[in-house]
Design an enzyme around this catalytic site. Structure first.
Site: not given
Length: 208
Positions: A62-64
């Site tokens: 989700q983040e990167s």
């Protein structure tokens, strides 16, 4: 007769296509949509800090999307998109304040180690993966309020969408890879996804 042969040909083609999709979709989804990169680092630090490795994989997704050089407009950096000030605080807690630099966040191991430490600390503090994700995205004050009131419907849209998306993706990792980190687990080989996992995949692919 000719019409019957044409119809039979089309049926065989459709069966062949469906068969190919059925047997190849696990690898396509795993390799292209939900990879399990840096699995040794994820396993190492997730087990060290006692948190589910698939939650960490989902958070990184989700983040990167597993890009170690990712940077957000507000300055979050690396695989786990940690803000420099937050990273400095983690470094202080780990006794690494003198050696920590901003560039350290581009190092996959440092990013995963710091991110897992921070997320696991919140998970143990609140005894909840959901609240840990709320704190990771929205901060302690928001998570404290949710812990006290249970009013998840008062979350801002970004944080509500964030924790729901990560938990959905964690479910996909659970379904595709199972408990791959266990000593008696077989080599990582993605399973055929169930319909709910395919729905999540399509939903994320469309950006919904």
């Amino acid at each position: 007769m000719k019409k019957w042969l044409n119809r039979t040909t089309w049926i065989l083609v459709i069966i062949a296509v469906l068969g190919t999709v059925y047997f190849t979709i696990p690898r396509l989804i795993a390799d292209n949509a939900y990879p399990l990169e840096y699995k040794d680092l994820i396993k190492k630090y997730a087990l060290k800090y006692d948190i589910n490795p698939n939650l960490i994989a989902a958070t990184i997704w989700q983040e990167s999307h597993f890009d170690p050089n990712a940077m957000s407009p507000v300055g979050a950096t690396g695989l786990m998109q940690i803000m420099p000030a937050t990273a400095q605080g983690i470094a202080n807690e780990l006794g690494e304040s003198s050696s920590f630099t901003y560039d350290s966040l581009f190092d996959p191991e440092t990013s995963i180690r710091y991110g897992v430490y921070y997320l696991a600390g919140n998970a143990h503090k609140y005894n909840s993966e959901t609240l840990a994700l709320v704190a990771y995205n929205g901060g302690y004050l928001l998570a404290d309020n949710m812990a006290a009131t249970g009013a998840y419907d008062t979350l801002n849209f970004e944080t509500a969408n964030y924790y729901q998306r990560v938990m959905e993706v964690k479910g996909v990792y659970n379904q595709l890879y199972g408990e791959w980190w266990k000593a008696d687990s077989k080599p990582v080989k993605p399973k055929r996804p169930t319909l709910p996992s395919i729905v999540v995949f399509v939903k994320n692919w469309l950006g919904l």
